[in-house]
Design a protein around this motif. Structure first.
Motif, PDB file in Angstrom:
ATOM      1  N   VAL A   1      10.891  -0.268 -14.071  1.00  0.00           N
ATOM      2  CA  VAL A   1      10.087   0.432 -13.080  1.00  0.00           C
ATOM      3  C   VAL A   1       9.276   1.550 -13.722  1.00  0.00           C
ATOM      4  CG1 VAL A   1      11.886   2.101 -12.438  1.00  0.00           C
ATOM      5  CG2 VAL A   1      10.100   1.522 -10.799  1.00  0.00           C
ATOM      6  N   HIS A   2       9.796   2.144 -14.796  1.00  0.00           N
ATOM      7  CA  HIS A   2       9.087   3.227 -15.467  1.00  0.00           C
ATOM      8  C   HIS A   2       7.757   2.743 -16.043  1.00  0.00           C
ATOM      9  CE1 HIS A   2      13.479   4.547 -16.145  1.00  0.00           C
ATOM     10  NE2 HIS A   2      13.033   5.089 -15.040  1.00  0.00           N
ATOM     11  N   GLU A   3       7.740   1.509 -16.551  1.00  0.00           N
ATOM     12  CA  GLU A   3       6.513   0.944 -17.103  1.00  0.00           C
ATOM     13  C   GLU A   3       5.499   0.669 -16.000  1.00  0.00           C
ATOM     14  OE1 GLU A   3       7.516  -2.468 -19.376  1.00  0.00           O
ATOM     15  OE2 GLU A   3       9.011  -1.420 -20.594  1.00  0.00           O
ATOM     16  N   VAL A   4       5.987   0.186 -14.843  1.00  0.00           N
ATOM     17  CA  VAL A   4       5.103  -0.100 -13.713  1.00  0.00           C
ATOM     18  C   VAL A   4       4.425   1.186 -13.239  1.00  0.00           C
ATOM     19  CG1 VAL A   4       4.974  -0.967 -11.345  1.00  0.00           C
ATOM     20  CG2 VAL A   4       6.506  -2.065 -12.989  1.00  0.00           C
ATOM     21  N   VAL A   5       5.209   2.238 -13.089  1.00  0.00           N
ATOM     22  CA  VAL A   5       4.669   3.521 -12.629  1.00  0.00           C
ATOM     23  C   VAL A   5       3.672   4.077 -13.637  1.00  0.00           C
ATOM     24  CG1 VAL A   5       5.246   5.918 -12.098  1.00  0.00           C
ATOM     25  CG2 VAL A   5       6.651   4.073 -11.193  1.00  0.00           C
ATOM     26  N   LYS A   6       3.963   3.914 -14.922  1.00  0.00           N
ATOM     27  CA  LYS A   6       3.052   4.423 -15.954  1.00  0.00           C
ATOM     28  C   LYS A   6       1.678   3.757 -15.843  1.00  0.00           C
ATOM     29  CE  LYS A   6       2.640   5.334 -20.915  1.00  0.00           C
ATOM     30  NZ  LYS A   6       1.231   4.911 -20.972  1.00  0.00           N
ATOM     31  N   LYS A   7       1.657   2.458 -15.548  1.00  0.00           N
ATOM     32  CA  LYS A   7       0.383   1.749 -15.400  1.00  0.00           C
ATOM     33  C   LYS A   7      -0.405   2.298 -14.208  1.00  0.00           C
ATOM     34  CE  LYS A   7       1.914  -2.579 -17.515  1.00  0.00           C
ATOM     35  NZ  LYS A   7       2.194  -4.029 -17.301  1.00  0.00           N
ATOM     36  N   ILE A   8       0.313   2.602 -13.121  1.00  0.00           N
ATOM     37  CA  ILE A   8      -0.346   3.189 -11.951  1.00  0.00           C
ATOM     38  C   ILE A   8      -0.900   4.565 -12.297  1.00  0.00           C
ATOM     39  CG2 ILE A   8       0.002   4.069  -9.607  1.00  0.00           C
ATOM     40  CD1 ILE A   8       0.008   1.067  -9.670  1.00  0.00           C
ATOM     41  N   GLN A   9      -0.104   5.364 -12.993  1.00  0.00           N
ATOM     42  CA  GLN A   9      -0.521   6.716 -13.344  1.00  0.00           C
ATOM     43  C   GLN A   9      -1.702   6.718 -14.320  1.00  0.00           C
ATOM     44  OE1 GLN A   9       0.488   9.515 -12.027  1.00  0.00           O
ATOM     45  NE2 GLN A   9       1.980   8.542 -10.694  1.00  0.00           N
ATOM     46  N   ASP A  10      -1.711   5.753 -15.251  1.00  0.00           N
ATOM     47  CA  ASP A  10      -2.801   5.670 -16.223  1.00  0.00           C
ATOM     48  C   ASP A  10      -4.130   5.308 -15.563  1.00  0.00           C
ATOM     49  OD1 ASP A  10      -1.064   6.325 -18.219  1.00  0.00           O
ATOM     50  OD2 ASP A  10      -0.819   4.288 -18.995  1.00  0.00           O
ATOM     51  N   ASN A  11      -4.040   4.663 -14.408  1.00  0.00           N
ATOM     52  CA  ASN A  11      -5.245   4.274 -13.660  1.00  0.00           C
ATOM     53  C   ASN A  11      -5.283   4.981 -12.308  1.00  0.00           C
ATOM     54  OD1 ASN A  11      -6.461   1.799 -15.294  1.00  0.00           O
ATOM     55  ND2 ASN A  11      -4.232   1.604 -15.306  1.00  0.00           N
ATOM     56  N   ARG A  12      -4.816   6.226 -12.320  1.00  0.00           N
ATOM     57  CA  ARG A  12      -4.601   6.975 -11.076  1.00  0.00           C
ATOM     58  C   ARG A  12      -5.849   7.060 -10.191  1.00  0.00           C
ATOM     59  NH1 ARG A  12      -0.860  10.307  -9.101  1.00  0.00           N
ATOM     60  NH2 ARG A  12      -1.525  11.862  -7.591  1.00  0.00           N
TER      61      ARG A  12
ATOM     62  N   THR B   1       0.837  -1.206   0.000  1.00  0.00           N
ATOM     63  CA  THR B   1       0.000   0.000   0.000  1.00  0.00           C
ATOM     64  C   THR B   1       0.867   1.249   0.000  1.00  0.00           C
ATOM     65  OG1 THR B   1      -1.760  -1.146   1.218  1.00  0.00           O
ATOM     66  CG2 THR B   1      -1.800   1.264   1.246  1.00  0.00           C
ATOM     67  N   ASP B   2       1.904   1.240   0.830  1.00  0.00           N
ATOM     68  CA  ASP B   2       2.823   2.366   0.911  1.00  0.00           C
ATOM     69  C   ASP B   2       3.551   2.569  -0.421  1.00  0.00           C
ATOM     70  OD1 ASP B   2       4.491   4.401   2.157  1.00  0.00           O
ATOM     71  OD2 ASP B   2       6.074   2.895   2.176  1.00  0.00           O
ATOM     72  N   ILE B   3       3.960   1.461  -1.062  1.00  0.00           N
ATOM     73  CA  ILE B   3       4.689   1.548  -2.319  1.00  0.00           C
ATOM     74  C   ILE B   3       3.803   2.115  -3.429  1.00  0.00           C
ATOM     75  CG2 ILE B   3       5.806   0.177  -4.132  1.00  0.00           C
ATOM     76  CD1 ILE B   3       6.886  -1.616  -1.872  1.00  0.00           C
ATOM     77  N   VAL B   4       2.538   1.690  -3.460  1.00  0.00           N
ATOM     78  CA  VAL B   4       1.597   2.250  -4.438  1.00  0.00           C
ATOM     79  C   VAL B   4       1.441   3.753  -4.206  1.00  0.00           C
ATOM     80  CG1 VAL B   4      -0.819   2.312  -5.199  1.00  0.00           C
ATOM     81  CG2 VAL B   4       0.324   0.119  -4.860  1.00  0.00           C
ATOM     82  N   GLY B   5       1.391   4.153  -2.931  1.00  0.00           N
ATOM     83  CA  GLY B   5       1.300   5.574  -2.601  1.00  0.00           C
ATOM     84  C   GLY B   5       2.484   6.359  -3.121  1.00  0.00           C
ATOM     85  N   ARG B   6       3.666   5.774  -3.056  1.00  0.00           N
ATOM     86  CA  ARG B   6       4.860   6.446  -3.572  1.00  0.00           C
ATOM     87  C   ARG B   6       4.773   6.614  -5.087  1.00  0.00           C
ATOM     88  NH1 ARG B   6       9.712   3.036  -0.623  1.00  0.00           N
ATOM     89  NH2 ARG B   6       8.541   2.472   1.240  1.00  0.00           N
ATOM     90  N   MET B   7       4.237   5.588  -5.758  1.00  0.00           N
ATOM     91  CA  MET B   7       4.104   5.685  -7.208  1.00  0.00           C
ATOM     92  C   MET B   7       3.078   6.736  -7.611  1.00  0.00           C
ATOM     93  SD  MET B   7       4.545   1.824  -8.725  1.00  0.00           S
ATOM     94  CE  MET B   7       3.540   0.943  -7.529  1.00  0.00           C
ATOM     95  N   LEU B   8       2.048   6.912  -6.790  1.00  0.00           N
ATOM     96  CA  LEU B   8       1.054   7.947  -7.063  1.00  0.00           C
ATOM     97  C   LEU B   8       1.663   9.341  -6.933  1.00  0.00           C
ATOM     98  CD1 LEU B   8      -2.049   6.434  -5.232  1.00  0.00           C
ATOM     99  CD2 LEU B   8      -1.780   6.756  -7.706  1.00  0.00           C
ATOM    100  N   LEU B   9       2.729   9.468  -6.141  1.00  0.00           N
ATOM    101  CA  LEU B   9       3.424  10.739  -5.968  1.00  0.00           C
ATOM    102  C   LEU B   9       4.462  10.975  -7.053  1.00  0.00           C
ATOM    103  CD1 LEU B   9       4.051  10.798  -2.102  1.00  0.00           C
ATOM    104  CD2 LEU B   9       2.464  12.237  -3.379  1.00  0.00           C
ATOM    105  N   CYS B  10       4.598  10.024  -7.945  1.00  0.00           N
ATOM    106  CA  CYS B  10       5.665  10.078  -8.935  1.00  0.00           C
ATOM    107  C   CYS B  10       5.245  10.820 -10.201  1.00  0.00           C
ATOM    108  CB  CYS B  10       6.083   8.650  -9.302  1.00  0.00           C
ATOM    109  SG  CYS B  10       7.789   8.521  -9.847  1.00  0.00           S
ATOM    110  N   ASN B  11       4.138  11.561 -10.141  1.00  0.00           N
ATOM    111  CA  ASN B  11       3.635  12.226 -11.335  1.00  0.00           C
ATOM    112  C   ASN B  11       4.303  13.556 -11.615  1.00  0.00           C
ATOM    113  OD1 ASN B  11       2.406  13.342  -9.037  1.00  0.00           O
ATOM    114  ND2 ASN B  11       0.771  14.224 -10.270  1.00  0.00           N
ATOM    115  N   SER B  12       5.090  14.053 -10.649  1.00  0.00           N
ATOM    116  CA  SER B  12       5.736  15.349 -10.854  1.00  0.00           C
ATOM    117  C   SER B  12       7.227  15.170 -11.085  1.00  0.00           C
ATOM    118  CB  SER B  12       5.529  16.249  -9.629  1.00  0.00           C
ATOM    119  OG  SER B  12       6.318  17.414  -9.734  1.00  0.00           O
TER     120      SER B  12
END
Length: 244
Positions: free
Chosen positions: A206-217, A26-37
């Motif tokens: 890791v860039h692809e993983v974060v992109k998937k999270i961001q696309d479904n933010r 859960t914490d790791i997903v939260g970090r990825m959600l902060l990775c948009n800037s």
């Protein structure tokens, strides 16, 4: 709700592994959600306590190299360790008898990934433990140098240096010389190898993983908020904290 493991439990193939205290998806997903800037400074942090006993547990079956072992070295960020990373380590291990994996520190990862966003997601110690859990790894070089020079090669008794995961955008002209900068000496000594391929290049996945999270933010944000509340309640109860 429905038990997602019901089928494998019925087959008798379910195994529950106790969670490592302080490590939270859960914490790791939260970090990825902060990775948009790309401008917001962020230092990865967690509740995970990095003790020597934890390091010993993760070391598992790792051994010291034998005198006649052909030692291979590969470096990278190893952020959000996944199947692509494992495949790269497997290929590097086949170049010799013993594999040493270098893990770059948070500042090195951040400065060389700035064109893609706010990295790393996981801090140095979390990434080190992820690498230590891989069966192809013989040892880990913590806070590895960005460029591997003759002194490092001699000190580690290296016979081969494999190209690690790339940090940069292919479109970033300022970083076109990354490989030459990191592996110039190994190339001069004739011990450089590229275990990647055209279909699976060494770009950090890791860039692809974060992109998937961001696309479904929006969907992940709702799920994250719910799980974060439950996780906070768990820690409050565990440590006898009261919330106002």
């Amino acid at each position: 709700g429905k038990d997602v493991y019901a089928h494998v439990k019925k087959m008798g193939r379910y195994l529950s592994i106790p969670r490592t205290e302080g490590v939270s998806t859960t914490d790791i997903v939260g970090r990825m959600l902060l990775c948009n800037s790309r401008t917001l400074a962020r230092t990865p942090s967690s509740r995970f306590l990095k003790t020597s006993s934890i390091l010993s547990q993760f070391r598992g079956g790792m051994r010291d190299p034998k005198p006649d072992d052909r030692v291979v070295y590969i470096d990278g960020d190893w952020d959000m360790m996944n199947a692509r990373h494992i495949e790269l380590l497997k290929k590097a291990r086949k170049l010799g008898d013993y594999l040493i994996v270098g893990v770059h520190n948070d500042d090195v990862v951040a400065s060389n990934s700035k064109s893609r966003g706010n990295f790393p997601i996981m801090d140095l110690h979390e990434r080190v433990l992820s690498v230590m859990g891989c069966k192809y790894v013989g040892d880990v070089l913590i806070d590895a140098p960005w460029s591997i020079d003759r002194e490092h090669i001699k000190a580690l008794n290296l016979s081969a240096v494999a190209r690690g995961s790339r940090y940069v955008d292919d479109e970033d002209e300022d970083n076109n010389n990354e490989e030459e900068e990191r592996y110039r000496v190994a190339k001069e000594m004739g011990i450089f190898f590229n275990p990647g391929s055209d279909s699976h290049p060494c770009v950090s996945p890791v860039h692809e993983v974060v992109k998937k999270i961001q696309d479904n933010r929006q969907r992940f944000q709702k799920r994250f908020s719910s799980k974060q509340e439950k996780e906070q309640a768990y820690y409050d109860k565990r440590y006898g904290r009261t919330t106002k």
